[in-house]
Enzyme design. Structure first.
Site, PDB file in Angstrom:
ATOM      1  N   HIS A   1     -31.966   4.505  -1.178  1.00  0.00           N
ATOM      2  CA  HIS A   1     -32.052   5.225  -2.447  1.00  0.00           C
ATOM      3  C   HIS A   1     -32.602   6.617  -2.194  1.00  0.00           C
ATOM      4  O   HIS A   1     -33.419   6.831  -1.301  1.00  0.00           O
ATOM      5  CB  HIS A   1     -32.933   4.475  -3.459  1.00  0.00           C
ATOM      6  CG  HIS A   1     -34.272   4.080  -2.933  1.00  0.00           C
ATOM      7  ND1 HIS A   1     -34.451   3.009  -2.096  1.00  0.00           N
ATOM      8  CD2 HIS A   1     -35.490   4.629  -3.110  1.00  0.00           C
ATOM      9  CE1 HIS A   1     -35.735   2.909  -1.783  1.00  0.00           C
ATOM     10  NE2 HIS A   1     -36.390   3.887  -2.381  1.00  0.00           N
TER      11      HIS A   1
ATOM     12  N   HIS B   1     -34.604   9.639  -4.141  1.00  0.00           N
ATOM     13  CA  HIS B   1     -35.420  10.028  -5.298  1.00  0.00           C
ATOM     14  C   HIS B   1     -35.024  11.443  -5.703  1.00  0.00           C
ATOM     15  O   HIS B   1     -34.981  12.340  -4.843  1.00  0.00           O
ATOM     16  CB  HIS B   1     -36.908  10.060  -4.928  1.00  0.00           C
ATOM     17  CG  HIS B   1     -37.483   8.745  -4.503  1.00  0.00           C
ATOM     18  ND1 HIS B   1     -38.280   7.991  -5.319  1.00  0.00           N
ATOM     19  CD2 HIS B   1     -37.387   8.055  -3.335  1.00  0.00           C
ATOM     20  CE1 HIS B   1     -38.672   6.896  -4.685  1.00  0.00           C
ATOM     21  NE2 HIS B   1     -38.142   6.907  -3.471  1.00  0.00           N
TER      22      HIS B   1
HETATM   23  P1  AMP Z   1     -39.505   3.759  -1.757  1.00  0.00           P
HETATM   24  O1  AMP Z   1     -38.827   2.538  -1.166  1.00  0.00           O
HETATM   25  O2  AMP Z   1     -40.789   4.095  -1.085  1.00  0.00           O
HETATM   26  O3  AMP Z   1     -38.585   4.944  -1.826  1.00  0.00           O
HETATM   27  O4  AMP Z   1     -39.958   3.421  -3.232  1.00  0.00           O
HETATM   28  C1  AMP Z   1     -39.266   2.558  -4.078  1.00  0.00           C
HETATM   29  C2  AMP Z   1     -39.260   3.135  -5.464  1.00  0.00           C
HETATM   30  O5  AMP Z   1     -38.640   2.185  -6.332  1.00  0.00           O
HETATM   31  C3  AMP Z   1     -40.645   3.424  -6.074  1.00  0.00           C
HETATM   32  O6  AMP Z   1     -40.659   4.774  -6.525  1.00  0.00           O
HETATM   33  C4  AMP Z   1     -40.762   2.440  -7.226  1.00  0.00           C
HETATM   34  O7  AMP Z   1     -41.471   2.967  -8.316  1.00  0.00           O
HETATM   35  C5  AMP Z   1     -39.313   2.178  -7.558  1.00  0.00           C
HETATM   36  N1  AMP Z   1     -39.023   0.885  -8.186  1.00  0.00           N
HETATM   37  C6  AMP Z   1     -39.487  -0.321  -7.817  1.00  0.00           C
HETATM   38  N2  AMP Z   1     -38.969  -1.289  -8.593  1.00  0.00           N
HETATM   39  C7  AMP Z   1     -38.130  -0.672  -9.472  1.00  0.00           C
HETATM   40  C8  AMP Z   1     -37.295  -1.128 -10.544  1.00  0.00           C
HETATM   41  N3  AMP Z   1     -37.204  -2.420 -10.864  1.00  0.00           N
HETATM   42  N4  AMP Z   1     -36.591  -0.202 -11.238  1.00  0.00           N
HETATM   43  C9  AMP Z   1     -36.687   1.116 -10.926  1.00  0.00           C
HETATM   44  N5  AMP Z   1     -37.453   1.599  -9.920  1.00  0.00           N
HETATM   45  C10 AMP Z   1     -38.169   0.727  -9.208  1.00  0.00           C
END
Ligand code: AMP
Length: 141
Positions: A103, A105
């Site tokens: 993903h 951001h």
């Molecule tokens: P990272 O893997 O470090 O890039 O972070 C994962 C991101 O996913 C974090 O910013 C979380 O806030 C976000 N996140 C976790 N669960 C969900 C969800 N169910 N829906 C949307 N975002 C999520």
């Protein structure tokens, strides 16, 4: 590196098994709001292909995710009257990755306003719903 695990939370969102505030979808990618935003309008762009991160994704899928991230960034500039955009992407635990489906951001920024720490506070669903509506409208322009 571990193999892709289809039980990760973003794979469940892609399959419609978990809800998300979706703002964009095409045949190869989906974008939705981060539930613990680091700034208002914080979005995540994910490929539909089952890729763990930048290390295993097909180049064409990665390029498509980048194109969608650009669309989202342009929409955020309008919808949030942003002064700038921060794009982040983490790979493996040592690289800061928490959810193991690739993903990107895409985060609207205001001059002089810092980012909240990662995953610090869950946003209210009605706030996310209103922001998602604004972004869908800007993306449709
Ligand atoms: P990272 O893997 O470090 O890039 O972070 C994962 C991101 O996913 C974090 O910013 C979380 O806030 C976000 N996140 C976790 N669960 C969900 C969800 N169910 N829906 C949307 N975002 C999520």
């Amino acid at each position: 590196m571990s193999a892709y695990d289809p039980s990760n939370i973003f794979a469940k969102i892609l399959r419609g098994e978990l809800p998300a505030h979706r703002i964009y979808e095409d045949d190869r990618a989906v974008a939705f709001l981060d539930i613990m935003p680091r700034a208002p309008g914080h979005a995540l762009v994910v490929p539909k292909a089952p890729a763990r991160n930048i290390l295993d994704i097909e180049a064409a899928d990665l390029a498509h995710v980048a194109q969608v991230a650009q669309k989202v960034a342009r929409a955020q500039m309008k919808a949030f009257d942003a002064d700038g955009i921060t794009v982040q992407q983490f790979n493996e635990t040592a690289g800061g990755q928490v959810v193991f489906h690739l993903h990107v951001h895409v985060i609207p920024r205001q001059e002089g306003v810092g980012l909240k720490p990662p995953q610090s506070e869950m946003e209210q669903p009605d706030v996310l719903a209103e922001q998602a509506e604004r972004l869908r409208a800007a993306l449709a322009d």
